[in-house]
Design a protein around this motif. Sequence first.
Motif: not given
Length: 161
Positions: A78-83, A85-89, A153-161
């Motif tokens: 649920s937290f990964v989904h927010q990472l 979907m929500v820009h700048g979460f 699903y793994f898209k958030f990893l590109e933002l938070y390396k």
Amino acid sequence: MTLKVTTDLIDKTVVLTLQGSLNEYATELHEVDVHPDYDLSLDLRYLSAINSVGIRSFQKWISKVQCPRIILLRCPRSFVHQLNMVHGFVPARTEIKSFYVAYYSEATGSELEKLFVRGVDYDVENGKIQIKDSEVRDAYGNLMELEDIKGHYFKFLELYK
């Protein structure tokens, strides 16, 4: 269930463990102050639910935290989904150290959540995220499939390396 926050201090790192729901009743985080010279580590393994008010409240709190580094551990789906979907979460200085990935077995209908750990299941190589392919099997030895779309699903990893 409301949010319960457990606080610890380990080697100039404030460690918060969140348990319960991040919702309109979750005001406990706003009472937590992090010294600006200390890192912040959030263990999210017991976070059971997040709603839109909780997302805004969390985002408002974490954006005010002035620390060199934010580390996220055991992020639930649920937290990964927010990472994703929500820009700048979470702030850009956030590092994801581990998160859960759901798998499903067509043969048995069983589901399993595997903890992905940085340096074991994924890593950053030449500025790009590398997901290491691993076979996940159910209790009967059947190969399980990723329950989410890998590219999304793994898209958030590109933002938070």
